[in-house]
Every structure is written in structure tokens, then in C-alpha cells.
Design a protein around this motif. Sequence first.
Motif, PDB file in Angstrom:
ATOM      1  N   ASN A  53      -4.090  -1.583   5.245  1.00  0.00           N
ATOM      2  CA  ASN A  53      -4.285  -0.425   6.075  1.00  0.00           C
ATOM      3  C   ASN A  53      -2.970   0.462   6.397  1.00  0.00           C
ATOM      4  O   ASN A  53      -2.823   1.090   7.162  1.00  0.00           O
ATOM      5  N   LEU A  54      -1.791  -0.242   5.642  1.00  0.00           N
ATOM      6  CA  LEU A  54      -0.760   0.721   6.124  1.00  0.00           C
ATOM      7  C   LEU A  54      -0.722   1.894   5.841  1.00  0.00           C
ATOM      8  O   LEU A  54      -0.849   2.292   4.533  1.00  0.00           O
ATOM      9  N   ARG A  55      -0.353   2.972   6.683  1.00  0.00           N
ATOM     10  CA  ARG A  55      -0.233   4.474   6.400  1.00  0.00           C
ATOM     11  C   ARG A  55       1.171   4.816   7.097  1.00  0.00           C
ATOM     12  O   ARG A  55       1.415   4.687   7.947  1.00  0.00           O
ATOM     13  N   LEU A  56       2.165   5.436   5.906  1.00  0.00           N
ATOM     14  CA  LEU A  56       3.258   6.040   6.489  1.00  0.00           C
ATOM     15  C   LEU A  56       3.312   7.395   6.173  1.00  0.00           C
ATOM     16  O   LEU A  56       2.962   7.652   4.994  1.00  0.00           O
ATOM     17  N   THR A  57       3.773   8.513   6.886  1.00  0.00           N
ATOM     18  CA  THR A  57       4.206   9.753   6.245  1.00  0.00           C
ATOM     19  C   THR A  57       5.165   9.649   5.463  1.00  0.00           C
ATOM     20  O   THR A  57       5.979   8.947   5.294  1.00  0.00           O
ATOM     21  N   ALA A 101       8.271   7.313   5.251  1.00  0.00           N
ATOM     22  CA  ALA A 101       8.466   6.201   3.991  1.00  0.00           C
ATOM     23  C   ALA A 101       9.834   6.478   3.266  1.00  0.00           C
ATOM     24  O   ALA A 101      10.449   5.353   2.883  1.00  0.00           O
ATOM     25  N   THR A 102       9.961   7.768   3.179  1.00  0.00           N
ATOM     26  CA  THR A 102      11.290   7.889   2.571  1.00  0.00           C
ATOM     27  C   THR A 102      12.751   7.300   3.281  1.00  0.00           C
ATOM     28  O   THR A 102      13.470   6.694   2.710  1.00  0.00           O
ATOM     29  N   ASP A 103      12.448   7.477   4.487  1.00  0.00           N
ATOM     30  CA  ASP A 103      13.630   6.993   5.408  1.00  0.00           C
ATOM     31  C   ASP A 103      13.511   5.376   5.477  1.00  0.00           C
ATOM     32  O   ASP A 103      14.653   4.821   5.386  1.00  0.00           O
ATOM     33  N   LYS A 157       1.409   4.845  13.678  1.00  0.00           N
ATOM     34  CA  LYS A 157       0.196   5.700  14.042  1.00  0.00           C
ATOM     35  C   LYS A 157      -0.142   6.488  13.112  1.00  0.00           C
ATOM     36  O   LYS A 157       0.627   7.588  12.669  1.00  0.00           O
ATOM     37  N   SER A 158      -0.855   6.015  12.327  1.00  0.00           N
ATOM     38  CA  SER A 158      -1.449   6.829  11.198  1.00  0.00           C
ATOM     39  C   SER A 158      -2.054   8.226  11.356  1.00  0.00           C
ATOM     40  O   SER A 158      -1.976   8.992  10.157  1.00  0.00           O
ATOM     41  N   ASP A 159      -2.635   8.371  12.435  1.00  0.00           N
ATOM     42  CA  ASP A 159      -3.164   9.820  13.004  1.00  0.00           C
ATOM     43  C   ASP A 159      -2.338  10.777  13.359  1.00  0.00           C
ATOM     44  O   ASP A 159      -2.798  11.981  13.570  1.00  0.00           O
ATOM     45  N   VAL A 160      -0.931  10.576  13.535  1.00  0.00           N
ATOM     46  CA  VAL A 160       0.127  11.405  13.860  1.00  0.00           C
ATOM     47  C   VAL A 160       0.980  11.566  12.948  1.00  0.00           C
ATOM     48  O   VAL A 160       1.585  10.685  12.332  1.00  0.00           O
ATOM     49  N   GLU A 161       1.555  13.049  12.798  1.00  0.00           N
ATOM     50  CA  GLU A 161       2.694  13.362  11.578  1.00  0.00           C
ATOM     51  C   GLU A 161       3.757  13.170  12.234  1.00  0.00           C
ATOM     52  O   GLU A 161       3.999  13.170  13.488  1.00  0.00           O
ATOM     53  N   ASN A 208       0.706  -1.496   0.080  1.00  0.00           N
ATOM     54  CA  ASN A 208      -0.050  -0.040   0.051  1.00  0.00           C
ATOM     55  C   ASN A 208       0.697   1.223   0.001  1.00  0.00           C
ATOM     56  O   ASN A 208       0.513   2.328  -0.061  1.00  0.00           O
ATOM     57  N   VAL A 209       2.118   1.121   0.020  1.00  0.00           N
ATOM     58  CA  VAL A 209       2.810   2.245   0.388  1.00  0.00           C
ATOM     59  C   VAL A 209       3.698   2.289  -1.160  1.00  0.00           C
ATOM     60  O   VAL A 209       4.447   1.382  -1.452  1.00  0.00           O
TER      61      VAL A 209
END
Length: 607
Positions: A477-481, A485-487, A593-597, A446-447
Motif C-alpha cells: 500500500n505504499l504511495r509516494l508522490t 519518490a525522486t528525492d 500521507k497518500s492523500d496529500v500532494e 510498489n514504487v
Amino acid sequence: MKFTIIAGGPLILQKIFDKFPFKTLIIFLIAIVTMNITYYNHSKTLLLNQQKEKIDILTSTISTLLDSQSEGEASYEEMIAQNLRSSALAIQEALDPDFHQVDNAQLVALTKKLDLDGISLFERRGDDFVVVRSSDPKELNASSKTWGIVYDAQLQLSDKKKVNIGTGLALEHFWSGPIDTASTDESVIRKWGEYFDGTTNYIINPYVNVANSLSHYRNKIGVDANITKLLASNQDNLLEIAVLNSEKIFKNGPTPYQRDNWYSERLIEYGSYDYRDTLEGDNMQEAIRLKQPVYYVTQINGKKVLKSFTPFLTSNLKYKKEEIPKVVMVATDYSQVQKALNGQLSDVILFMTIVTTLGLASISAFLILTRKRNEGLVKNVQDVYLDNINSIVQSIKEQRHDISNHLTALSWMLKSKRYESAEEYIRPLVHDAAMLENQIKAIEINVPAISAIIQAKLAQSELHNIAMHVEFSRMDNLRLTTMKATDLVRVISNLMDNAFDATLELPVQERSVSIEGNVTDNQLHIRIRNSCHPLPANSQARLFEAGFSTKMGKKNKGLGLHIIQQLLEQHRGTIECDASENGMTFSLMLPLKSDVENMSVNANFHL
């Protein structure tokens, strides 16, 4: 069209609001506020200390003047006492030794002749002394039994002892006490002499009024005069100076009369004391107990006042034997300090506003630059991702077109019983199918950034004849900032490169690399395995040391495991390592933590 602009505006603002680093801003503002509060409190302490230093200088000046004046007044009182003794000797010569043979008129005449203000004769009656003759009718029948040190001195004189009560001037057959209020006329301040040598049946008590001369001396060159000068030269913040009788505050005055208008019991010995408050008694006692100045801020008549009490001991002015000090009180206008602090506060607020504005501008500029940089990285990753997608789609189209041909060829081989040829024909088809399956699995991630890098590594494995296996599950459901994701791509890419480098040292048939990933309990787990030559035990322990590398003699362009570890630790990551004879395994674990930047990331590497 207008509707689209109006509706789109809030969406743009919402995106900006969502991406703005409010945590960083809050931390920045807290740091600025803390710094300025510290600066404000430091300024307050500094101004208060400056005010205290001024008070200390004033107090020191008053103490020096008080000490000097007390020496002068001691000499003045001693001179009067000497004159009173001389007058007592003259009175003894002029009068009959028996007071019954003396009348009051004689005493009036002697008073004028000797330039005195009065003469009284005391007869001892048991444990009391009573005035039996006097130039002043008000003195007649007065008793000294309640006169404290005067009574003590008369007792010692009548017993033909030299007076020793710790104060006053004691000479042969004579004693003169400190200046005080007359008990028979409280409007008069006098100095008395007591004379008795045993040749008369009475004690001779000459006295003079000293209020006018003493007041004149003090008003001209004494403490009062200097207090007036100090107040005049410090009108901006100096309110009041007073030398106080601490005994009066303690309410245990030296004389038995306890009268407010007695000279020895007066509260204010010099200066004025209008700025009274309910805390003064406790603070004065504290100053005397500590033997040092005590400062405190209080509210008096709607005005904020900084007051100080400083104890000062001078034996020349003491009334009792006990060394109870005088106290110098200084009251200053604290509003001057507050005014300076208010000006300071205005400067602080202005400074905070400017710094905050600059800080916001800097953060915004940094945010824009970082966003552009990240957008560029994301675009590159997405480009790779799309290229791989297109490549896979093209492969599927080609394989769909060719599948009938492959089936026809295999059918012919099987009918002809050419099984070995069929097996050789199938082998590359199976390899292509496995490669296509890996690519499809990579697409399912998903990324896009991770999917793209795995696609790139699949192509690289194909080029180097490396058997590569890809297995990802529960990634929907994977969510990365963007930053995370870059790192993570940097970490995966470098670990995969290390795996490829290590397995390339083996024969083609032994080369293998696998990458597995899954999301469990809100954590992303990634495991990278590769076949390689066994790693020496001493090298295993040093894998994460700075500057250490197993690629001896090779040009190392990677990050290095130490840098990878540091990069992961920035996201609160960990790393473990597990090495065996068959190869090496790296395992990463990142909390999600998908809801926190910019959420922290944990990375565990199991080698």
C-alpha cells in the motif's frame, strides 16, 4: 469515438485539477491580499493624517487670530473702562453725595452729556446692592446679589478695598468687568464701571452698549471674518469652524443665570456650529484633559464627518478666575477621504487581478516545466525498472532451461561420490539463486523508482563481488508522490554508493551491503547496512557537517551527508547514525500521507 472524447475530457480536467498546487496558490493569494490590505490601510492612515495636518493648520490659524483679537479686544475694553472711570468721576462731581438728593432726570441729562448709554446708582443694603436711582426705569430696584463677579467687586469697593477678583480692570476706587448681557435687558450687550471712594452713600455705575461696535470690529478684521475667508477658500472639504465655550458644553457656566442668550454663556463664540453630535461633550473634555487635539469620525445628517477639538487658552477673554480654555472645532467632509480611498481600492483590486493572473500563469508554467522534468525522471527510472524486469525474466527462462542439465550433472556427481565437486558446482548456483531472489524482492516494491534503483545496485554489487541482501515487507500500500519518490531515490542511491565505497576497502569475503524496508504505522522505514573499517570517533561526530567527507584523497561525486540531510529536511526528515567495529547503519523514516500532494517527509539516519 465521440463517446470516448466526451468521457475523456472530464478525466483530463480532473487530472489537471488534482495536480494543480492549490495550496501554493492559496498561500500566494493570501500573501497578495495581506500585502494589499496593508497598503490600503497605510493609504487610509496617510490620507487621514494629511486631513489632520490641514485641520492643524486651520486650527493654528484660528488660534493665532483668536490670540491676536483677544489682545485687541483687551485693549478695546481697557480703553472703554478708562472712559467709564472718567465718566464716573464727572458724575460724582455733578451729583449730591446723598442719593436721596438725586433724581432720575439728572441721570438722564448726565447720560446724554457724557455720551453714555446709562447711569445707575447702587445703595448697599446689608449683604445686597440695589439700584436706587437710574437713567433707565428698568434698572430701578435691580439687585446685584446674583450677579457673580459684579457683586464680588461691589463688596470689595464698598469695603474700601482694591478689587481683586482675577478678571476685569481694577483702578483706584474703580473696577470694570468683562462685556456681558444686561440682566435687565437681554437684547443689550454692555460694559459697566463700578466706582466708590466712600464720599457718597452709593456706588456709581455708568455703562455703555458695545454690541454694534464690537460686532463691526469682529466682522471686519476679527476671527469671524477670517473664518468666513477660510471656509470660502476650502469649500472642497471644509464644512465648519467654530470657537466654542467649553464651559457651556460642561454645563457649569460662570454666571448664576445659566441663560443661553447671555453673552458670557454663549456656546458659539465665533463661527458656526451646525454639525452637532452626541460624542462632542466627551471628546471636548478629552481634548481639554490631554491638552491636545482630539479627532474622531462621526455620522451627522447622513454625512460622514471628521471632527476635531483643540483646546486654546487665552487669559484676555476668560470670564472666570479659573483658566478654562476655549475650544476650536473644525468639521471636514470625510467623504473626500473615502472617495480617495475608493479610488485607491479600485487600483488595488486592479493590481491584485493583474498580479494574480501573472501569478497563476507563472505557477502554471512552472508546474508544466516541473511535470515534464519529473516525467523525464520517472521515464528514466521506469526504463531501468523494465530493463531489470526483462533481465530477470530472461534469467528465469535460462535457469528453467538449464535446471534439468544442472540436476543431471549433480546426480552424476553424487552417484560417483564426488561430493567436493558437487559442492563447488552448487556454490555459484546458490549465489545465482540468491541474486534472483533479491531481484524478485526488489520487483515486489510498489514504487517503481525505488525498485529500479535497487535493481541497479544489485547489478553493481554483482560486478564488484559484494554480497548484497534485499528485504522489503508490507510495501503493497505504499504511495509516494513523484517528487518524494525522486528525492528518496537520490538519497538511497547516494547512501548505497557510500556503502559500496566503504565495503570495497575490505577483502572480497568480507564485503557485504544490505537494504531493508517496511511500512509501519503509516511510516516508511529503510535501513542500509555495510561492512567497513571502523570509523574514528572524531569523524562520527562530523559526518553531517557541510564539506566534511571520509573519502580523503578520492574524487567525491556524491551529494554528501550534509546535503542528503538538507534534502530530507525539505520533506521534514531526520537522520541518525550508528557506527560499530563491524560496519555502519543508516536508517530512514518517512511519514506517509497518500492523500496529500507533496506531503512532508521525515528521514532519520541511524549510523
